[in-house]
Motif scaffolding. Structure first.
Motif, PDB file in Angstrom:
ATOM      1  N   GLY A  80       0.832  -1.194   0.000  1.00 53.22           N
ATOM      2  CA  GLY A  80       0.000   0.000   0.000  1.00 53.22           C
ATOM      3  C   GLY A  80       0.866   1.243   0.000  1.00 53.22           C
ATOM      4  N   GLU A  81       0.219   2.379   0.188  1.00 52.96           N
ATOM      5  CA  GLU A  81       0.941   3.644   0.227  1.00 52.96           C
ATOM      6  C   GLU A  81       0.199   4.623   1.118  1.00 52.96           C
ATOM      7  OE1 GLU A  81      -1.904   3.360  -2.876  1.00 52.96           O
ATOM      8  OE2 GLU A  81       0.041   2.508  -3.177  1.00 52.96           O
ATOM      9  N   PHE A  82       0.867   5.693   1.451  1.00 53.05           N
ATOM     10  CA  PHE A  82       0.299   6.756   2.272  1.00 53.05           C
ATOM     11  C   PHE A  82      -0.225   6.253   3.616  1.00 53.05           C
ATOM     12  CE2 PHE A  82      -0.469   8.121  -2.208  1.00 53.05           C
ATOM     13  CZ  PHE A  82       0.545   9.082  -2.250  1.00 53.05           C
ATOM     14  N   GLY A  83       0.478   5.285   4.204  1.00 53.43           N
ATOM     15  CA  GLY A  83       0.128   4.809   5.539  1.00 53.43           C
ATOM     16  C   GLY A  83      -1.069   3.873   5.609  1.00 53.43           C
ATOM     17  N   ARG A  84      -1.563   3.400   4.473  1.00 48.43           N
ATOM     18  CA  ARG A  84      -2.712   2.491   4.469  1.00 48.43           C
ATOM     19  C   ARG A  84      -2.331   1.173   3.814  1.00 48.43           C
ATOM     20  NH1 ARG A  84      -6.709   6.133   1.201  1.00 48.43           N
ATOM     21  NH2 ARG A  84      -4.790   6.147   0.056  1.00 48.43           N
ATOM     22  N   PHE A  85      -2.854   0.086   4.369  1.00 48.48           N
ATOM     23  CA  PHE A  85      -2.693  -1.206   3.724  1.00 48.48           C
ATOM     24  C   PHE A  85      -3.695  -1.297   2.581  1.00 48.48           C
ATOM     25  CE2 PHE A  85      -0.800  -2.376   7.811  1.00 48.48           C
ATOM     26  CZ  PHE A  85       0.324  -3.071   7.373  1.00 48.48           C
ATOM     27  N   ASP A  86      -3.193  -1.590   1.408  1.00 47.87           N
ATOM     28  CA  ASP A  86      -4.014  -1.775   0.221  1.00 47.87           C
ATOM     29  C   ASP A  86      -3.334  -2.867  -0.593  1.00 47.87           C
ATOM     30  OD1 ASP A  86      -5.832  -1.522  -1.843  1.00 47.87           O
ATOM     31  OD2 ASP A  86      -4.835   0.215  -2.722  1.00 47.87           O
ATOM     32  N   LEU A  87      -3.507  -4.114  -0.144  1.00 49.60           N
ATOM     33  CA  LEU A  87      -2.780  -5.232  -0.738  1.00 49.60           C
ATOM     34  C   LEU A  87      -3.155  -5.454  -2.189  1.00 49.60           C
ATOM     35  CD1 LEU A  87      -2.900  -7.883   2.118  1.00 49.60           C
ATOM     36  CD2 LEU A  87      -0.974  -6.465   1.425  1.00 49.60           C
ATOM     37  N   LYS A  88      -2.121  -5.594  -3.020  1.00 48.35           N
ATOM     38  CA  LYS A  88      -2.279  -5.956  -4.420  1.00 48.35           C
ATOM     39  C   LYS A  88      -1.256  -7.048  -4.713  1.00 48.35           C
ATOM     40  CE  LYS A  88      -3.675  -1.352  -5.714  1.00 48.35           C
ATOM     41  NZ  LYS A  88      -3.214  -0.080  -6.224  1.00 48.35           N
ATOM     42  N   GLU A  89      -1.691  -8.068  -5.393  1.00 47.17           N
ATOM     43  CA  GLU A  89      -0.793  -9.171  -5.721  1.00 47.17           C
ATOM     44  C   GLU A  89      -0.643  -9.257  -7.228  1.00 47.17           C
ATOM     45  OE1 GLU A  89      -0.333 -13.820  -4.490  1.00 47.17           O
ATOM     46  OE2 GLU A  89      -2.336 -13.050  -4.801  1.00 47.17           O
ATOM     47  N   GLU A  90       0.584  -9.496  -7.657  1.00 47.35           N
ATOM     48  CA  GLU A  90       0.884  -9.654  -9.069  1.00 47.35           C
ATOM     49  C   GLU A  90       1.785 -10.864  -9.209  1.00 47.35           C
ATOM     50  OE1 GLU A  90       3.573  -7.097 -12.003  1.00 47.35           O
ATOM     51  OE2 GLU A  90       1.878  -5.972 -11.161  1.00 47.35           O
ATOM     52  N   PHE A  91       1.506 -11.724 -10.178  1.00 46.83           N
ATOM     53  CA  PHE A  91       2.336 -12.887 -10.419  1.00 46.83           C
ATOM     54  C   PHE A  91       3.033 -12.716 -11.752  1.00 46.83           C
ATOM     55  CE2 PHE A  91       3.318 -17.290 -11.559  1.00 46.83           C
ATOM     56  CZ  PHE A  91       3.940 -17.707 -10.397  1.00 46.83           C
ATOM     57  N   ASP A  92       4.361 -12.740 -11.736  1.00 45.93           N
ATOM     58  CA  ASP A  92       5.158 -12.580 -12.946  1.00 45.93           C
ATOM     59  C   ASP A  92       5.090 -13.859 -13.760  1.00 45.93           C
ATOM     60  OD1 ASP A  92       6.979 -11.991 -14.898  1.00 45.93           O
ATOM     61  OD2 ASP A  92       8.711 -12.080 -13.587  1.00 45.93           O
ATOM     62  N   THR A  93       4.401 -13.812 -14.891  1.00 47.10           N
ATOM     63  CA  THR A  93       4.267 -14.991 -15.750  1.00 47.10           C
ATOM     64  C   THR A  93       5.146 -14.881 -16.984  1.00 47.10           C
ATOM     65  OG1 THR A  93       2.370 -13.988 -16.849  1.00 47.10           O
ATOM     66  CG2 THR A  93       1.904 -15.467 -15.002  1.00 47.10           C
ATOM     67  N   ASP A  94       5.998 -13.871 -17.039  1.00 48.15           N
ATOM     68  CA  ASP A  94       6.881 -13.655 -18.186  1.00 48.15           C
ATOM     69  C   ASP A  94       8.130 -14.524 -18.062  1.00 48.15           C
ATOM     70  OD1 ASP A  94       7.896 -12.556 -20.509  1.00 48.15           O
ATOM     71  OD2 ASP A  94       8.867 -10.914 -19.450  1.00 48.15           O
ATOM     72  N   VAL A  95       7.915 -15.840 -18.062  1.00 47.28           N
ATOM     73  CA  VAL A  95       9.038 -16.760 -17.900  1.00 47.28           C
ATOM     74  C   VAL A  95       9.123 -17.676 -19.093  1.00 47.28           C
ATOM     75  CG1 VAL A  95      10.003 -18.585 -16.457  1.00 47.28           C
ATOM     76  CG2 VAL A  95       8.838 -16.671 -15.430  1.00 47.28           C
TER      77      VAL A  95
END
Length: 95
Positions: A80-95
Motif C-alpha cells: 500500500g501507500e500513504f500509511g494504508r494497507f491496500d494489498l495488491k498481488e501480481e504474479f510474474d508470468t513472463d518466464v
C-alpha cells in the motif's frame, strides 16, 4: 576474483540510474560462476555499439542464453501507500 554466484542462488540484475534504471529478474543461477568472468566473456563476444553503455541492456539476456541464469516466476505483493494497507498481488508470468 570478484562476485561469485553459486548454483541455485536467486538474484536480480539491475543497471542504470533515474529514468534509465532497469531491474531484470528474478533469476536462479544454473551453475557456479564468477560474475566478472561472465562480464569479460560477454564483452569479448559482443560487438560494442557506438554508446558502450547500451551493452548493459543485453547482458541479462546473454546470461540466460549462455545458461548462467534462468528466469523464474515470482509473486510481487504491494502493501500500500500513504500509511494504508491496500494489498495488491501480481504474479510474474513472463518466464
Amino acid at each position: 576474483m570478484g562476485l561469485y554466484i553459486k548454483k541455485g542462488e536467486p538474484l536480480c540484475v539491475s543497471s542504470g540510474v533515474y529514468e534509465s534504471y532497469i531491474r531484470e529478474g528474478p533469476y536462479v543461477a544454473l551453475r557456479d560462476f564468477a560474475f566478472t568472468d561472465a562480464i569479460e566473456e560477454f564483452k569479448r563476444k559482443t560487438p560494442v555499439p557506438e554508446n558502450s553503455y547500451l551493452l548493459l541492456h543485453n547482458f541479462h539476456e546473454y546470461l540466460v542464453a549462455q545458461r548462467y541464469l534462468k528466469k523464474t516466476p515470482c509473486r510481487s505483493i504491494h502493501l500500500g501507500e500513504f500509511g494504508r494497507f491496500d494489498l495488491k498481488e501480481e504474479f510474474d508470468t513472463d518466464v
